[in-house]
Design a protein around this motif. Structure first.
Motif, short mmCIF file in Angstrom:
data_model
loop_
_atom_site.label_atom_id
_atom_site.label_comp_id
_atom_site.label_asym_id
_atom_site.label_seq_id
_atom_site.Cartn_x
_atom_site.Cartn_y
_atom_site.Cartn_z
N ASP A 2 48.63 22.60 68.58
CA ASP A 2 48.51 22.77 67.13
C ASP A 2 49.39 23.94 66.70
OD1 ASP A 2 46.45 20.82 67.23
OD2 ASP A 2 45.01 22.40 67.75
N LYS A 3 49.62 24.05 65.40
CA LYS A 3 50.40 25.19 64.94
C LYS A 3 50.00 25.64 63.55
CE LYS A 3 54.45 22.31 63.99
NZ LYS A 3 55.88 22.16 64.24
N ILE A 4 50.23 26.92 63.31
CA ILE A 4 50.07 27.54 62.01
C ILE A 4 51.47 27.92 61.55
CG2 ILE A 4 49.15 29.51 60.73
CD1 ILE A 4 46.86 29.59 62.80
N LEU A 5 51.80 27.58 60.31
CA LEU A 5 53.14 27.83 59.78
C LEU A 5 53.12 28.89 58.69
CD1 LEU A 5 54.10 24.08 59.31
CD2 LEU A 5 54.70 25.54 61.23
N PHE A 6 54.08 29.76 58.74
CA PHE A 6 54.33 30.74 57.66
C PHE A 6 55.73 30.46 57.17
CE2 PHE A 6 51.03 32.58 60.15
CZ PHE A 6 50.25 33.31 59.28
N LEU A 32 57.56 31.57 60.49
CA LEU A 32 56.90 31.60 61.79
C LEU A 32 56.22 30.27 62.06
CD1 LEU A 32 54.93 34.98 61.58
CD2 LEU A 32 57.12 34.60 62.70
N GLU A 33 56.22 29.88 63.32
CA GLU A 33 55.38 28.79 63.79
C GLU A 33 54.58 29.35 64.96
OE1 GLU A 33 57.45 25.15 64.69
OE2 GLU A 33 58.52 25.19 62.78
N ASP A 37 45.66 26.41 70.08
CA ASP A 37 44.64 25.36 69.97
C ASP A 37 43.74 25.70 68.79
OD1 ASP A 37 42.60 23.52 70.21
OD2 ASP A 37 42.21 23.95 72.33
N LEU A 38 43.75 24.87 67.77
CA LEU A 38 42.96 25.10 66.57
C LEU A 38 41.65 24.30 66.53
CD1 LEU A 38 45.84 25.12 63.94
CD2 LEU A 38 44.58 27.09 64.84
N ALA A 48 36.97 33.87 63.06
CA ALA A 48 37.14 34.49 64.38
C ALA A 48 37.67 33.49 65.43
CB ALA A 48 35.82 35.08 64.86
N ASP A 49 37.60 32.20 65.14
CA ASP A 49 38.08 31.18 66.07
C ASP A 49 39.54 30.82 65.87
OD1 ASP A 49 35.65 31.05 67.39
OD2 ASP A 49 34.90 29.39 66.16
N THR A 50 40.21 31.53 64.99
CA THR A 50 41.63 31.27 64.73
C THR A 50 42.35 32.60 64.57
OG1 THR A 50 43.19 29.97 63.41
CG2 THR A 50 41.36 31.01 62.22
N VAL A 51 43.52 32.56 64.02
CA VAL A 51 44.31 33.76 63.75
C VAL A 51 44.23 34.05 62.26
CG1 VAL A 51 46.65 34.70 63.78
CG2 VAL A 51 45.86 33.32 65.69
N ASN A 52 43.96 35.29 61.92
CA ASN A 52 43.85 35.70 60.53
C ASN A 52 45.26 35.73 59.91
OD1 ASN A 52 43.81 37.45 58.18
ND2 ASN A 52 41.75 38.05 58.81
#
Length: 124
Positions: A2-6, A32-33, A37-38, A48-52
């Motif tokens: 999974d990914k978080i995008l900025f 940013l990518e 694991d989300l 708390a289970d992810t990135v702030n």
């Protein structure tokens, strides 16, 4: 993974090989990518289970606005190292640092550096 995008975070920094860049500063855009694991956050709905996201933004701002480098490559490398070092959930990061107004003659939209760094297997 999974990914978080900025996308297109905008900062004012003092990076560059020329004196004028270090004195006057200029805009830098950062994408940013974050690869992680989300699934835990998706099921729990607990921050708390992810990135702030705000913390990642502040980390990016700190590196781009408060540190100084001659090369955009160094900015990208420092940002990747900081994210991997500070956020254990992130397994891999892609960093794109865009310099929209570099002091180079010619017609173009921007110049950019993109790097991808992964956590070493024994760091998980």
């Amino acid at each position: 993974m999974d990914k978080i995008l900025f996308n297109r975070m905008e900062f004012w920094g003092y990076h560059g090989a020329f004196k004028e860049e270090n004195k006057l500063g200029q805009r830098f855009l950062v994408d940013l990518e974050l690869y992680l694991d989300l699934s835990a956050a998706g099921h729990s709905d607990i921050l708390a289970d992810t990135v702030n996201y705000a913390e990642i933004y502040n980390t990016s701002r700190e590196v781009v606005e408060n540190e100084r480098y001659e090369l955009v490559e160094a900015v990208a490398e420092r940002l990747a190292a900081k994210i991997l070092g500070d956020y254990n959930l992130v397994q891999e990061v892609l960093v794109r640092v865009i310099k929209p107004d570099p002091p180079i003659p010619g017609h173009y939209k921007s110049v950019a550096v993109e790097i991808r760094r992964a956590r070493k297997k024994d760091e998980s």
